[in-house]
Scaffold this motif. Structure first.
Motif, PDB file in Angstrom:
ATOM      1  N   THR A   1       0.810  -1.223   0.000  1.00 48.85           N
ATOM      2  CA  THR A   1       0.000   0.000   0.000  1.00 48.85           C
ATOM      3  C   THR A   1       0.840   1.269   0.000  1.00 48.85           C
ATOM      4  O   THR A   1       0.324   2.336  -0.294  1.00 48.85           O
ATOM      5  CB  THR A   1      -0.930   0.046   1.231  1.00 48.85           C
ATOM      6  OG1 THR A   1      -0.137   0.139   2.409  1.00 48.85           O
ATOM      7  CG2 THR A   1      -1.843  -1.172   1.286  1.00 48.85           C
TER       8      THR A   1
ATOM      9  N   SER B   1      -5.795   6.889   5.246  1.00 46.80           N
ATOM     10  CA  SER B   1      -6.976   6.509   4.467  1.00 46.80           C
ATOM     11  C   SER B   1      -8.095   5.903   5.296  1.00 46.80           C
ATOM     12  O   SER B   1      -9.220   5.813   4.835  1.00 46.80           O
ATOM     13  CB  SER B   1      -6.591   5.494   3.383  1.00 46.80           C
ATOM     14  OG  SER B   1      -5.652   6.048   2.507  1.00 46.80           O
TER      15      SER B   1
ATOM     16  N   VAL C   1      -9.740  -0.069   5.130  1.00 48.08           N
ATOM     17  CA  VAL C   1      -9.807  -0.534   3.747  1.00 48.08           C
ATOM     18  C   VAL C   1     -10.060  -2.033   3.779  1.00 48.08           C
ATOM     19  O   VAL C   1      -9.457  -2.747   4.586  1.00 48.08           O
ATOM     20  CB  VAL C   1      -8.498  -0.234   2.981  1.00 48.08           C
ATOM     21  CG1 VAL C   1      -8.526  -0.829   1.581  1.00 48.08           C
ATOM     22  CG2 VAL C   1      -8.253   1.265   2.922  1.00 48.08           C
TER      23      VAL C   1
ATOM     24  N   ARG D   1      -3.172  -0.544  -2.660  1.00 51.26           N
ATOM     25  CA  ARG D   1      -4.213   0.478  -2.589  1.00 51.26           C
ATOM     26  C   ARG D   1      -3.724   1.734  -3.284  1.00 51.26           C
ATOM     27  O   ARG D   1      -2.582   2.153  -3.120  1.00 51.26           O
ATOM     28  CB  ARG D   1      -4.553   0.820  -1.144  1.00 51.26           C
ATOM     29  CG  ARG D   1      -5.717   1.794  -1.119  1.00 51.26           C
ATOM     30  CD  ARG D   1      -6.096   2.232   0.251  1.00 51.26           C
ATOM     31  NE  ARG D   1      -7.228   3.124   0.216  1.00 51.26           N
ATOM     32  CZ  ARG D   1      -7.230   4.343  -0.319  1.00 51.26           C
ATOM     33  NH1 ARG D   1      -6.167   4.823  -0.880  1.00 51.26           N
ATOM     34  NH2 ARG D   1      -8.312   5.092  -0.286  1.00 51.26           N
ATOM     35  N   ASP D   2      -4.624   2.299  -4.061  1.00 55.53           N
ATOM     36  CA  ASP D   2      -4.340   3.552  -4.765  1.00 55.53           C
ATOM     37  C   ASP D   2      -5.569   4.429  -4.593  1.00 55.53           C
ATOM     38  O   ASP D   2      -6.697   3.941  -4.699  1.00 55.53           O
ATOM     39  CB  ASP D   2      -4.074   3.244  -6.246  1.00 55.53           C
ATOM     40  CG  ASP D   2      -3.809   4.483  -7.051  1.00 55.53           C
ATOM     41  OD1 ASP D   2      -4.787   5.155  -7.435  1.00 55.53           O
ATOM     42  OD2 ASP D   2      -2.633   4.782  -7.315  1.00 55.53           O
ATOM     43  N   GLY D   3      -5.363   5.711  -4.347  1.00 54.60           N
ATOM     44  CA  GLY D   3      -6.478   6.625  -4.124  1.00 54.60           C
ATOM     45  C   GLY D   3      -7.495   6.632  -5.246  1.00 54.60           C
ATOM     46  O   GLY D   3      -8.691   6.757  -5.016  1.00 54.60           O
ATOM     47  N   SER D   4      -7.059   6.462  -6.484  1.00 63.21           N
ATOM     48  CA  SER D   4      -8.004   6.491  -7.599  1.00 63.21           C
ATOM     49  C   SER D   4      -8.437   5.098  -8.057  1.00 63.21           C
ATOM     50  O   SER D   4      -9.551   4.925  -8.529  1.00 63.21           O
ATOM     51  CB  SER D   4      -7.400   7.255  -8.786  1.00 63.21           C
ATOM     52  OG  SER D   4      -6.206   6.633  -9.205  1.00 63.21           O
TER      53      SER D   4
END
Length: 117
Positions: A35, A85, A88, A105-108
């Motif tokens: 992440t 974040s 998740v 994990r990627d914000g977009s």
């Protein structure tokens, strides 16, 4: 004597067919934190259930950790608090016949898992 040989052959065939059934299910694996952030409160549940169980300490960003795990099912959700974040969930993670699971994990793009079989 022939009847005894037939019974032995039948027993051997039954045992050979049953062996894969005994090996099915999730077992120990390596969890990789892909992440790029710290993880906390790492937990797991069978997919479709509500009961979360702790998986122990989470590996730091970019690190890996051996997870001692056994369960007759294959599909699980993994959840962790990701620094910056919040909570998740990686849904429907297949933990059968896998050597390692990388949590990404990627914000977009959201959350996804990479497998090493």
């Amino acid at each position: 004597m022939l009847a005894r040989m037939k019974r032995l052959v039948c027993f051997a065939l039954i045992a050979a067919c049953a062996a894969p059934v005994l090996a099915a299910g999730a077992s120990n694996f390596t969890l990789v934190n892909g992440t790029g952030a710290a993880l906390a409160e790492l937990s797991v549940r069978r997919a479709g259930t509500q009961e979360w169980k702790p998986l122990g300490p989470a590996p730091s960003a970019g690190a890996r950790r051996a997870i001692d795990f056994r369960d007759p099912d294959c599909a699980f959700d993994i959840r962790a608090n990701v620094a910056g974040s919040g909570a998740v969930t990686w849904a429907d993670v297949n933990l059968c016949a896998v050597k390692s699971v990388t949590l990404n994990r990627d914000g977009s793009a959201g959350a996804w898992v990479d497998y090493d079989h």
